[in-house]
Design an enzyme around this catalytic site. Sequence first.
Site, short mmCIF file in Angstrom:
data_model
loop_
_atom_site.label_atom_id
_atom_site.label_comp_id
_atom_site.label_asym_id
_atom_site.label_seq_id
_atom_site.Cartn_x
_atom_site.Cartn_y
_atom_site.Cartn_z
N ASP A 126 0.82 -1.22 0.00
CA ASP A 126 0.00 0.00 0.00
C ASP A 126 0.86 1.27 0.00
O ASP A 126 2.09 1.19 -0.04
CB ASP A 126 -0.93 -0.06 1.23
N ASP A 183 -10.14 3.34 -3.64
CA ASP A 183 -10.78 2.20 -2.99
C ASP A 183 -12.24 2.03 -3.42
O ASP A 183 -13.01 2.98 -3.50
CB ASP A 183 -10.77 2.39 -1.46
#
Length: 394
Positions: A126, A183
């Site tokens: 990430d 997301d």
Amino acid sequence: MFINTPPMGWNTWNTFGADISEKLVMESADAMIQSGLKDLGYEYVVIDDIWALTERGEDGRLVPDPEKFPHGMKYVSDYVHSLGLKFGMYSCASSLTCAGYPASYQHEWVDAKTFAEWGVDFLKYDFCFHPMVVRADILYKRMSLALANSGRDILFSACSWGSEHTKQWIKETGAHTWRSTHDIVDTWDSIKKLAQSQICAQEYNGKGCFNDMDMLVVGMNGKGHVGLAGCSYEEYRLHFSLWALLNSPLMIGCDIRSMTPQAKQILSNRDVIAINQDPLCSQPFLVNNMQFQPNECRGPEDPFFKEYPLEIPMIAKYLNNGDIAIGIFNFTDSSASPWKTTIPFDNLGLAPGKRLELTNLWTGETKKSVNDVIRENAIPAHDCILLRAKIIDA
Ligand code: GLA
């Protein structure tokens, strides 16, 4: 390591967020087998964020939270492997993961070694809190090299959400997939927004390094960590069709231990999975809005698309056996009339004098094309048609 087709599997994040444990992961691995998902190609079982203690151990290594993973990660990984599945984990290119747990910046080599020792086959990496003093590509290069030298084949799933011009440098890093979207959440708006943002990112997609449109929300039905409003059956079907056609990884995000029959039916459609896993992995292309040359493909932020939003994208992809996969996606709130969903053969690169035998991959119906076009009847709002077209003599 080189990957030929987009990875498929299951990830804890969408439904479970912080609420993860050894029990959940092992039960989900069991469910991958019992539900038949493994036989369909879903193979990675991935633990996302919030698996570690908030501090590294005295040896400088990451420590699994003993309340969640009392037997450690190797135990979970061994179990997953014993079922013939692969094991995935998560870290971040900074000092902290997105949820604030220790991450791998400045610890790349020791963490890669730890992951290899635990039997990790897939690392999602990430980008939250990434240091501003180091270029993003360098952050991903560091971990990629560490993984490649870890002594284990570990799929490197980069997750910088397309920021810092990811697409321009991601292939330099050796990553196998790169998150090309923000997301996802379990709403129709999210699916629509992510999908439309990808239409012009396809030239960066292909064998070796696939665009990752984020985990699937199919079957969440509003429950769980990114649950929110949920989507209808047709909306989930469109979501799965589009992710499959655009060569995205197919990472399930619902609770596979208790899938509804509808979710299972969508996620188990062999013909749709075959489009995603087609060995050619050719680049999907837009077959409407043909006034643009391919190299002028404009993103949804372009003033043209703002004025004429790409509300019914029609997308094709050539398949290894000479067939063509064709999807028509109705993002509008009303039924799409045939004059908006007709595709002339020219737009598919098909010369006249041939016909297409069209199989609808959701209904199984077949029909033959007439007049050198594909013409579909009214496609309901938020629904799609996904076809496999076989070229035959007229
Ligand atoms: C970011 C990622 C998500 C998820 C969370 C975990 O938001 O994009 O997919 O991994 O972090 O904190």
